[in-house]
Design a protein around this motif. Structure first.
Motif, PDB file in Angstrom:
ATOM      1  N   PRO A 181       0.835  -1.210   0.000  1.00 18.87           N
ATOM      2  CA  PRO A 181       0.000   0.000   0.000  1.00 18.87           C
ATOM      3  C   PRO A 181       0.866   1.255   0.000  1.00 18.87           C
ATOM      4  CG  PRO A 181      -0.746  -1.577   1.653  1.00 18.87           C
ATOM      5  CD  PRO A 181       0.559  -2.081   1.148  1.00 18.87           C
ATOM      6  N   ALA A 182       0.555   2.185  -0.875  1.00 23.02           N
ATOM      7  CA  ALA A 182       1.345   3.414  -1.003  1.00 23.02           C
ATOM      8  C   ALA A 182       0.882   4.454   0.005  1.00 23.02           C
ATOM      9  CB  ALA A 182       1.229   3.969  -2.418  1.00 23.02           C
ATOM     10  N   VAL A 183       1.848   5.054   0.705  1.00 24.35           N
ATOM     11  CA  VAL A 183       1.572   6.117   1.667  1.00 24.35           C
ATOM     12  C   VAL A 183       2.391   7.333   1.272  1.00 24.35           C
ATOM     13  CG1 VAL A 183       1.671   6.838   4.081  1.00 24.35           C
ATOM     14  CG2 VAL A 183       1.134   4.467   3.508  1.00 24.35           C
ATOM     15  N   ALA A 184       1.744   8.480   1.113  1.00 22.46           N
ATOM     16  CA  ALA A 184       2.429   9.716   0.745  1.00 22.46           C
ATOM     17  C   ALA A 184       2.857  10.468   1.990  1.00 22.46           C
ATOM     18  CB  ALA A 184       1.507  10.595  -0.104  1.00 22.46           C
ATOM     19  N   LEU A 185       4.083  11.006   1.960  1.00 24.15           N
ATOM     20  CA  LEU A 185       4.598  11.833   3.042  1.00 24.15           C
ATOM     21  C   LEU A 185       5.161  13.112   2.450  1.00 24.15           C
ATOM     22  CD1 LEU A 185       5.753   8.630   3.494  1.00 24.15           C
ATOM     23  CD2 LEU A 185       6.146   9.583   5.768  1.00 24.15           C
ATOM     24  N   THR A 186       4.968  14.247   3.117  1.00 19.98           N
ATOM     25  CA  THR A 186       5.525  15.516   2.661  1.00 19.98           C
ATOM     26  C   THR A 186       6.691  15.913   3.554  1.00 19.98           C
ATOM     27  OG1 THR A 186       3.809  16.677   3.936  1.00 19.98           O
ATOM     28  CG2 THR A 186       3.424  16.363   1.578  1.00 19.98           C
ATOM     29  N   MET A 187       7.749  16.417   2.925  1.00 16.41           N
ATOM     30  CA  MET A 187       8.981  16.686   3.655  1.00 16.41           C
ATOM     31  C   MET A 187       9.628  17.986   3.190  1.00 16.41           C
ATOM     32  SD  MET A 187      12.257  14.143   4.231  1.00 16.41           S
ATOM     33  CE  MET A 187      13.022  14.288   2.610  1.00 16.41           C
ATOM     34  N   PHE A 188      10.312  18.642   4.090  1.00  9.59           N
ATOM     35  CA  PHE A 188      11.172  19.781   3.823  1.00  9.59           C
ATOM     36  C   PHE A 188      12.476  19.495   4.545  1.00  9.59           C
ATOM     37  CE2 PHE A 188      10.712  24.595   3.049  1.00  9.59           C
ATOM     38  CZ  PHE A 188      10.528  24.407   1.698  1.00  9.59           C
ATOM     39  N   GLY A 189      13.526  20.221   4.227  1.00 14.57           N
ATOM     40  CA  GLY A 189      14.793  19.984   4.916  1.00 14.57           C
ATOM     41  C   GLY A 189      14.683  20.066   6.422  1.00 14.57           C
ATOM     42  N   VAL A 190      13.819  20.971   6.904  1.00 14.51           N
ATOM     43  CA  VAL A 190      13.706  21.197   8.343  1.00 14.51           C
ATOM     44  C   VAL A 190      12.773  20.210   9.034  1.00 14.51           C
ATOM     45  CG1 VAL A 190      14.321  23.638   8.234  1.00 14.51           C
ATOM     46  CG2 VAL A 190      11.936  22.950   7.896  1.00 14.51           C
ATOM     47  N   THR A 191      12.177  19.272   8.271  1.00 15.23           N
ATOM     48  CA  THR A 191      11.406  18.180   8.874  1.00 15.23           C
ATOM     49  C   THR A 191      11.961  16.819   8.460  1.00 15.23           C
ATOM     50  OG1 THR A 191       9.795  18.144   7.041  1.00 15.23           O
ATOM     51  CG2 THR A 191       9.279  19.558   8.946  1.00 15.23           C
ATOM     52  N   THR A 192      13.145  16.811   7.874  1.00 11.87           N
ATOM     53  CA  THR A 192      13.726  15.577   7.344  1.00 11.87           C
ATOM     54  C   THR A 192      13.886  14.489   8.402  1.00 11.87           C
ATOM     55  OG1 THR A 192      14.825  16.687   5.507  1.00 11.87           O
ATOM     56  CG2 THR A 192      15.768  14.596   6.230  1.00 11.87           C
TER      57      THR A 192
END
Length: 403
Positions: A181-192
């Motif tokens: 199952p595919a799960v999408a995650l959003t990331m920025f350098g400051v939440t890596t």
């Protein structure tokens, strides 16, 4: 193996389109040539699909396309082609040729195709800013070098490379892997640190898809949600909303979260990087912000700390979207800081701004058993916050039954 579609305006580019189609056919791929010309004249080169047939797919019929005015005709044919191509079955790949008008006409239909269907465009505008043509899709743009206006020693090579790329993509399938199952995650350098740990722990029984929250990343994620390719979303870093509110350069637009809301996909969100707005180099920052607090992320990216007032507006935007969600929702508030820069001793640490963000969310979100806000007494990159995040993921997964 599906069919390859070669698309363009046969009234101006018949020789180039025939050349490309011939090379694709010589590579052993079935080819359908499609005319999207707007002159209304029948092509002497007899493409497999006439412009009139494509135009007939317009909601108001072919008369809405063949107006005699180039501008309105291009817009109308773009819509007709999008509807016509979307109704085809067995599309193995598409190659379009065009200048600025042809590129604008062809690419909306390609953007509407699912991610993974080969999409190529040879264009005279491909070496400039192509974001409006490609957006969140996987269109491959080939700079034409010379104009697409006849066959010559340069155009034959460029067009030939594109033809062979299409044929190769259609003929050769990507090796299959176990479909978790595919799960999408959003990331920025400051939440890596947070996103990396969450993705690593999910990877045992899920397929984590990490999206860089740069505007395009958020739109790409939501396109996959709309296409039914994502089973759940961990929107840890909805920072693109900051850029929408304050005029930064990495906004995903007003529709951020709309596909998630419509789909009912299980959703866990958080306040990742809601402490910052993105601009380019320091000299690109708007004059009205010159006295604000900044952090130079690198020579090309300047971060501006969001104020309490901006945080309230960001929270109101997010609350309206969360209230529209039809699926299970958990949204986490990291009381210890929303990014690596928003913890004690770091330049964006601002408890008052964070408090405005959290309190506005709590005031505006209509909480139910399905939709809940959760305060977590740790910063977003703390392992204990990751534990809370994954616990919330288990809750929405159980309620949503999709992952």
């Amino acid at each position: 193996m599906g069919r390859a579609y070669v698309v363009g305006t046969f009234d101006t580019k018949a020789a180039e389109l025939r050349y490309v189609a011939g090379l694709v056919a010589d590579a052993g791929v079935e080819v359908i040539t499609v005319d999207v010309g707007t002159s209304g004249a029948e092509s002497a080169d007899a493409p497999d699909v006439s412009a009139a047939e494509v135009a007939a797919a317009h909601p108001r019929g072919a008369a809405a396309v063949f107006t005699g005015d180039r501008g309105t005709a291009v817009v109308a044919m773009a819509l007709a082609f999008e509807r016509w191509l979307g109704a085809r079955r067995g599309v193995g790949g598409v190659l379009g040729l065009g200048g600025s008008g042809g590129t604008a006409l062809i690419t909306p239909a390609l953007r509407a195709l699912p991610v993974g269907v080969p999409k190529l465009v040879v264009s005279t505008v491909a070496s400039g800013d192509i974001s409006s043509y490609v957006d969140a899709s996987d269109i491959a743009m080939f700079p034409a070098v010379t104009d697409v206006a006849g066959l010559n020693r340069i155009s034959r090579q460029v067009l030939g490379n594109a033809a062979h790329a299409l044929a190769g993509a259609v003929r050769n399938t990507v090796p299959a892997v176990e479909q978790l199952p595919a799960v999408a995650l959003t990331m920025f350098g400051v939440t890596t640190p947070c996103v990396t740990e969450a993705a690593n722990r999910l990877a045992t029984d899920h397929d984590p898809l990490v999206f860089h929250a740069t505007g395009t990343g958020g739109r790409a994620m939501e396109k996959l949600v709309a296409d039914g390719l994502v089973e759940a979303v961990l929107d840890i870093t909805p920072t693109e909303v900051c850029d929408l509110i304050a005029g930064g350069v990495m906004s995903a637009g007003e529709t951020r979260l709309d596909a998630i809301a419509r789909s009912g996909v299980p959703y866990v969100g958080s306040c990742g990087a809601l402490d910052m707005v993105n601009f380019g180099a320091p000299d690109t920052v708007p004059e009205r912000y010159r006295n604000r607090l900044f952090y130079e992320h690198n020579p090309q990216v300047t971060l501006m700390r969001t104020t309490a007032d901006e945080c309230r507006e960001i929270a109101r935007f997010l609350a309206a979207k969360l209230n529209a969600c039809t699926g299970p929702v958990r949204f986490l508030l990291p009381e210890g800081g929303v990014s690596l820069l928003d913890v004690p001793g770091q330049p964006f640490h601002d408890p008052a701004a964070d408090r405005a963000l959290f309190e506005t969310l709590e005031a505006e979100v209509h909480q139910t058993e399905q939709r809940r806000l959760v305060r977590v007494p740790h910063d977003i990159n703390d392992d204990r916050f990751v534990e809370a995040l994954l616990g919330a993921f288990d809750e929405v997964r159980a309620r949503g039954g999709r992952a």
